[in-house]
Design an enzyme around this catalytic site. Structure first.
Site: not given
Length: 485
Positions: A79, A154, A178
């Site tokens: 990420k 996210s 997330s």
């Protein structure tokens, strides 16, 4: 099955047995990305030159039978809010466009030491603020199961890349759901470890008392293997816990006969879609058939999770994001004519709409005259939520329920309706507020879109979560579905 859909465990065996070279695995992964990612849009940056070089070095070690490392030759996606030395880290924001770190995050150091191979950085909601990956400044990732749907957020890029067979595992971060929510939407396994289990050094801070890094994979055992590699205390992170037990695989395969499972009535109540309720109820029957004892309980303060979470998280974000001022690093407005203008314009132009919304909310909640009414009260509610869990865990081993109240919604459907978007965090935020571990596994599909089942555990008892999740996975999984996507 193509190499791109092989599990971490199987790839490790193939490499160890010299049936395939690490460089062949990496080549296959980049071929898959070239073929598929123009549609999925999960990657923000690729590290192809370094990945190929690292894989060739591992080929040489393989030839010498020097295959050290728990993840020797395994490709990974990270990420884009996790610092990677020498590779652009943007948090999917204009504010950090072009920012190339000069140090390594602890989790990346650990993964490099285990000889995993970094493929690239994955898309996300800007500064991890969002539940659909639509607030990214760069691109909108789509759900591999349905390209009209969001992948969640996210960590949407992290979940989508794993589901699409573009990496066997990825790392995400989980502040209020997330990792688990996109894992549910994309039909993969996502673990939010206990707060302090994994070092946050090198994770760009959103809400420091809630953030936690964790793995996403296509099966439960792979997830446990990766968590073993990244766990452990870290002198660079004062909130990392000095817990020595990082063995998460030894009890996988052990039956769950007699395991006491709590099903909160609030988790199948108002706001949870009928198709999700049905899938979870079917999963509960499966757990019973495996020998678990499932009983209904109450977590009465669940409904206060979202409001207290958004006050606390936004307050911490308003403080953490004050470092982005246009001076030291990040976006620098060219239109400013004074220092004050530089601060204001750099932040106004560099941050997106959702990030600014949360900064405003957090600043308001911390301001004089409102601190007691909002921030202090939210922290009291946080304690009540933790106490609810503590009481349940006096008599039960794990808590079970849906990961998200619905399946993935359509792209563009909720991006302009923040309250509806925030409501998707109903069942995940309490876990972060209490600092507990939680794992999402697939438990069904509705109109082709996956449904996630969440198991919540006692602090630092990820081992039990993996045990029950693995047993459930033997009865329901999407292993045969991924390649058909």
């Amino acid at each position: 099955m193509s190499i791109r859909y092989e599990s971490v465990e199987n790839l490790l065996t193939l490499i160890k047995d010299k049936k395939i070279k690490p460089s062949d695995v990496v080549k296959d992964i980049y071929d898959a990305i070239e073929e598929t990612d123009p549609t999925i849009k999960s990657f923000l940056a690729l590290d192809k030159e370094n990945a190929i070089k690292k894989a060739q070095e591992l080929d040489e070690l393989q030839a010498k039978d020097q295959m050290d490392g728990k993840l020797f030759g395994i490709p990974m996606g990270i990420k884009d809010n996790i610092i990677t030395n020498g590779l652009e880290t943007t948090c999917a924001s204009k504010m950090l466009e072009g920012f190339v770190p000069i140090y390594e995050s602890t989790v990346m150091e650990k993964l490099h030491n285990e000889n995993a191979v970094l493929i690239g950085k994955l898309n996300m909601d800007e500064f991890a603020m969002g539940g659909s990956t639509e607030t990214s400044i760069s691109k909108k990732t789509v759900n591999p199961f349905d390209h009209k749907a969001v992948p969640g957020g996210s960590s949407g890029g992290s979940a989508a890349a794993v589901a699409a067979g573009l990496v066997p595992f990825s790392l995400g971060s989980d502040t209020g759901g997330s990792i688990r929510q996109p894992a549910a939407y994309c039909g993969v396994v996502g673990m939010k470890p206990t707060y302090g289990r994994v070092s946050r050094f090198g994770l760009v801070a959103f809400a420091s008392s809630l953030d936690q890094i964790g793995p996403l994979t296509r099966n439960v055992k792979d997830n446990a293997i990766v968590l073993e590699a990244i766990s452990g205390a870290d002198a660079n992170d004062s909130t990392s816990a000095p817990v020595d037990d990082v063995d998460f695989t030894s009890e996988i395969g052990k039956d769950i006969k007699g395991l006491k499972v709590a099903l909160p009535k609030e988790y199948l109540g108002e706001g949870v879609a009928d198709d999700v309720k049905e899938a979870v109820q079917n999963a509960v029957e499966t757990l019973k058939s495996l020998g678990a004892v499932v009983e209904e309980v109450s977590l009465p303060n669940t409904k206060f999770g979202i409001p207290s979470y958004y006050v606390i998280a936004s307050s911490e974000a308003s403080s953490n994001l004050s470092r982005f001022d246009g001076i030291r690093y990040g976006y620098h407005s060219k239109e400013a004519h004074s220092l004050e203008e530089l601060y204001k314009m750099s932040r106004s132009e560099g941050f997106g709409k959702e990030v600014k919304r949360r900064i405003f909310l957090g600043t308001f909640a911390l301001s004089s005259g409102y601190y007691d009414a909002y921030y202090k009260k939210s922290q009291k509610v946080r304690t009540l939520i933790k106490n609810d869990f503590d009481k349940v865990f006096e008599n039960y081993d794990v808590v079970v329920g849906p990961t998200a109240p619905t399946t993935a919604f359509n792209l563009g459907e909720e991006i302009d309706d923040p309250l509806t978007m925030y409501a998707n965090d109903l069942l995940t935020t309490p876990v972060n507020l209490a600092g507990l571990p939680g794992i999402s596994v697939p438990c069904g599909q509705s109109n082709g879109r996956p449904i996630g089942l969440q198991f919540i555990g006692k602090p630092f008892d990820e081992k039990t979560l993996y045990r029950v999740a693995y047993q459930y996975e033997t009865q329901y999984n999407l292993h045969d579905v991924y390649e058909k996507l």
